[in-house]
Design an enzyme around this catalytic site. Structure first.
Site, mmCIF file in Angstrom:
data_model
loop_
_atom_site.group_PDB
_atom_site.id
_atom_site.type_symbol
_atom_site.label_atom_id
_atom_site.label_comp_id
_atom_site.label_asym_id
_atom_site.label_seq_id
_atom_site.Cartn_x
_atom_site.Cartn_y
_atom_site.Cartn_z
ATOM 1 N N ALA A 50 7.687 19.784 -82.257
ATOM 2 C CA ALA A 50 7.173 21.108 -82.618
ATOM 3 C C ALA A 50 6.160 21.613 -81.582
ATOM 4 O O ALA A 50 6.222 22.767 -81.149
ATOM 5 C CB ALA A 50 6.518 21.036 -84.001
ATOM 6 N N CYS B 251 -6.338 18.384 -114.006
ATOM 7 C CA CYS B 251 -6.203 17.171 -114.802
ATOM 8 C C CYS B 251 -4.719 16.815 -114.920
ATOM 9 O O CYS B 251 -3.876 17.687 -115.165
ATOM 10 C CB CYS B 251 -6.809 17.397 -116.185
ATOM 11 S SG CYS B 251 -6.520 15.994 -117.275
ATOM 12 N N SER C 116 13.318 16.670 -92.535
ATOM 13 C CA SER C 116 14.538 15.859 -92.595
ATOM 14 C C SER C 116 15.629 16.579 -93.383
ATOM 15 O O SER C 116 16.759 16.108 -93.432
ATOM 16 C CB SER C 116 14.234 14.493 -93.220
ATOM 17 O OG SER C 116 13.614 14.670 -94.473
ATOM 18 N N ASN D 282 13.732 19.897 -84.048
ATOM 19 C CA ASN D 282 13.515 18.571 -84.607
ATOM 20 C C ASN D 282 13.804 17.563 -83.510
ATOM 21 O O ASN D 282 14.767 17.721 -82.760
ATOM 22 C CB ASN D 282 14.454 18.341 -85.809
ATOM 23 C CG ASN D 282 14.018 17.171 -86.675
ATOM 24 O OD1 ASN D 282 13.783 16.073 -86.178
ATOM 25 N ND2 ASN D 282 13.904 17.415 -87.965
ATOM 26 N N GLY E 70 10.797 20.377 -88.042
ATOM 27 C CA GLY E 70 10.229 19.088 -88.465
ATOM 28 C C GLY E 70 10.458 18.712 -89.907
ATOM 29 O O GLY E 70 9.567 18.149 -90.542
ATOM 30 N N HIS F 89 5.453 22.643 -101.830
ATOM 31 C CA HIS F 89 5.078 21.372 -102.467
ATOM 32 C C HIS F 89 3.593 21.310 -102.811
ATOM 33 O O HIS F 89 3.038 20.223 -102.974
ATOM 34 C CB HIS F 89 5.501 20.189 -101.577
ATOM 35 C CG HIS F 89 7.001 20.060 -101.472
ATOM 36 N ND1 HIS F 89 7.638 19.288 -100.522
ATOM 37 C CD2 HIS F 89 7.993 20.616 -102.220
ATOM 38 C CE1 HIS F 89 8.961 19.382 -100.686
ATOM 39 N NE2 HIS F 89 9.197 20.187 -101.701
ATOM 40 N N GLN G 272 6.795 22.859 -96.592
ATOM 41 C CA GLN G 272 6.791 21.758 -97.561
ATOM 42 C C GLN G 272 5.507 20.950 -97.402
ATOM 43 O O GLN G 272 5.262 20.020 -98.153
ATOM 44 C CB GLN G 272 7.991 20.845 -97.314
ATOM 45 C CG GLN G 272 9.320 21.518 -97.519
ATOM 46 C CD GLN G 272 10.449 20.656 -96.958
ATOM 47 O OE1 GLN G 272 10.906 19.716 -97.586
ATOM 48 N NE2 GLN G 272 10.899 20.989 -95.771
ATOM 49 N N ASN G 273 4.710 21.313 -96.392
ATOM 50 C CA ASN G 273 3.528 20.493 -96.106
ATOM 51 C C ASN G 273 2.398 20.797 -97.069
ATOM 52 O O ASN G 273 2.179 21.943 -97.458
ATOM 53 C CB ASN G 273 3.091 20.701 -94.661
ATOM 54 C CG ASN G 273 4.141 20.183 -93.690
ATOM 55 O OD1 ASN G 273 5.037 19.444 -94.114
ATOM 56 N ND2 ASN G 273 4.044 20.560 -92.435
ATOM 57 N N CYS H 172 -11.398 13.590 -116.215
ATOM 58 C CA CYS H 172 -11.378 15.011 -116.572
ATOM 59 C C CYS H 172 -12.530 15.282 -117.535
ATOM 60 O O CYS H 172 -12.812 14.469 -118.407
ATOM 61 C CB CYS H 172 -10.036 15.334 -117.237
ATOM 62 S SG CYS H 172 -9.979 16.993 -117.941
HETATM 63 P P1 OAD Z 1 10.231 13.773 -93.525
HETATM 64 O O1 OAD Z 1 9.249 12.697 -93.241
HETATM 65 O O2 OAD Z 1 11.326 13.477 -94.472
HETATM 66 O O3 OAD Z 1 10.935 14.228 -92.160
HETATM 67 C C1 OAD Z 1 10.197 14.536 -91.016
HETATM 68 C C2 OAD Z 1 11.158 15.145 -89.999
HETATM 69 O O4 OAD Z 1 10.388 15.578 -88.888
HETATM 70 C C3 OAD Z 1 12.230 14.198 -89.463
HETATM 71 O O5 OAD Z 1 13.481 14.859 -89.473
HETATM 72 C C4 OAD Z 1 11.783 13.927 -88.018
HETATM 73 O O6 OAD Z 1 12.895 13.741 -87.134
HETATM 74 C C5 OAD Z 1 11.035 15.183 -87.680
HETATM 75 N N1 OAD Z 1 9.929 15.036 -86.709
HETATM 76 C C6 OAD Z 1 9.058 14.013 -86.571
HETATM 77 N N2 OAD Z 1 8.128 14.288 -85.668
HETATM 78 C C7 OAD Z 1 8.406 15.534 -85.205
HETATM 79 C C8 OAD Z 1 7.777 16.407 -84.271
HETATM 80 N N3 OAD Z 1 6.654 16.057 -83.631
HETATM 81 N N4 OAD Z 1 8.323 17.619 -84.053
HETATM 82 C C9 OAD Z 1 9.477 17.988 -84.702
HETATM 83 N N5 OAD Z 1 10.097 17.202 -85.590
HETATM 84 C C10 OAD Z 1 9.575 16.006 -85.855
HETATM 85 O O7 OAD Z 1 9.396 15.064 -93.971
HETATM 86 P P2 OAD Z 1 9.834 16.325 -94.856
HETATM 87 O O8 OAD Z 1 11.220 16.755 -94.530
HETATM 88 O O9 OAD Z 1 8.747 17.305 -94.736
HETATM 89 O O10 OAD Z 1 7.044 15.936 -100.566
HETATM 90 O O11 OAD Z 1 9.815 15.703 -96.302
HETATM 91 C C11 OAD Z 1 10.055 16.535 -97.407
HETATM 92 C C12 OAD Z 1 9.177 16.140 -98.570
HETATM 93 O O12 OAD Z 1 9.352 14.763 -98.881
HETATM 94 C C13 OAD Z 1 7.696 16.256 -98.285
HETATM 95 O O13 OAD Z 1 7.210 17.578 -98.476
HETATM 96 C C14 OAD Z 1 7.079 15.325 -99.253
HETATM 97 C C15 OAD Z 1 8.064 14.177 -99.212
HETATM 98 O O14 OAD Z 1 8.171 13.468 -100.374
HETATM 99 C C16 OAD Z 1 5.829 16.051 -101.172
HETATM 100 O O15 OAD Z 1 4.775 15.768 -100.673
HETATM 101 C C17 OAD Z 1 5.902 16.583 -102.538
#
Ligand code: OAD
Length: 271
Positions: A257, A136, A215, A239, A213, A128, A110-111, A172
């Site tokens: 991680a 644009c 949520s 996590n 990593g 994502h 998702q990164n 653009c």
């Molecule tokens: P979140 O910020 O929602 O969650 C991050 C998760 O990583 C949490 O569950 C933390 O407990 C865990 N965490 C933090 N540090 C860590 C580490 N060092 N090692 C392991 N786990 C760790 O991020 P995402 O789930 O990626 O969308 O969020 C999903 C989407 O929401 C993102 O892709 C983004 C956002 O809106 C877009 O950019 C389109």
């Protein structure tokens, strides 16, 4: 299931050793130890005032293009200045090891950074999108844009964000009112179809899925580990905290991680 860390690491190692087709699904926590803030933990700087659901939307982009553009440009510059951590490198190594022996390891992330690639992995699905290509916002025509280099000040998240706000997005060259945006997926937009379909197809055939990593609350990515569970795959969650997946996962490694992954992936001889 959550157990003591050494036991959990040993269990994860054995599940990975037994698996032939492994999917790795990652979220923002994967890159946290590279210095890129996660979306939902640090309620500082910009996040004191905006949740990701408020800022990362198409509505916000058109209502306040300077704010959204400046935030995303900052994210891009920060990502570019960051380096892969030991977790990215372990995943890259696992993929290379398995490919050398005709196994399969595919990464679905998702990164919107490129730290998996710079950590030696090939990514099957950037669900994502990416911070590094542009189009644009109005006519959708692709465009070149040089992100440039971040100053040291910009690399400190909070002051950096405050100082960076309100830069006008580049215009653009194809349409009259258009402006550029990175090709990330904002809330309410469709995921890149090819990346999503390839990811689902692989996950449906995987016998182990490592979920690192995330949520596990943003759909449809959050449903992928459940798809794997339905197919009988082992799901290992790495996590530092619990998530809605934790109680269903076969194993929860409660660690970061960069600390956990190098212990799970067999290291090359002599290291
Ligand atoms: P979140 O910020 O929602 O969650 C991050 C998760 O990583 C949490 O569950 C933390 O407990 C865990 N965490 C933090 N540090 C860590 C580490 N060092 N090692 C392991 N786990 C760790 O991020 P995402 O789930 O990626 O969308 O969020 C999903 C989407 O929401 C993102 O892709 C983004 C956002 O809106 C877009 O950019 C389109």
């Amino acid at each position: 299931m959550s157990v003591d860390l050494p036991v959990a690491l040993a269990e994860a190692r054995s599940m990975i050793a037994d698996a032939e087709r492994i999917a790795v699904l990652t979220g923002a926590g994967m890159s946290a130890e590279s210095g890129i803030p996660t979306f939902r933990e640090a309620r500082t700087g910009l996040w004191e005032r905006f949740s990701p659901e408020e800022l990362a939307t198409e509505d916000a982009l058109f209502r306040d293009p300077e704010l959204v553009w400046s935030w995303l440009r900052w994210m891009g510059r920060l990502s570019r200045a960051s380096t892969p951590n030991a977790g990215h490198e372990a995943i890259g190594l696992l993929q290379q090891q398995r490919r050398a022996s005709n196994g399969a390891v595919e990464i679905v992330t998702q990164n919107i950074d490129d730290l998996h690639e710079r950590g030696g992995a090939e990514v099957l699905g950037h669900l994502h999108g990416t911070l590094f290509t542009f189009r644009c916002a109005v006519c959708h025509v692709k465009a070149e844009y040089d992100l440039g280099t971040a100053s040291e000040e910009e690399l400190i998240p909070d002051p950096g964000l405050e100082n960076l706000l309100r830069e006008t997005p580049p215009a653009c060259h194809h349409c009259a009112n258009g402006f550029l945006r990175p090709e990330i997926v904002l809330f309410g937009e469709l995921l890149p179809v090819d990346d999503f379909e390839a990811s689902v197809t692989f996950i449906e055939s995987a016998d182990a899925v490592i979920v690192v990593g995330t949520s596990n609350i943003v759909q449809p990515a959050a449903s992928l580990p459940f798809l794997a569970l339905d197919q009988g795959a082992k799901v290992i969650e790495i996590n530092s905290d619990s998530t809605p997946l934790t109680e269903y996962a076969d194993l929860h490694v409660r660690a970061t991680a960069a600390t956990a992954l190098p212990h799970i992936v067999p290291q090359p001889e002599g290291e």
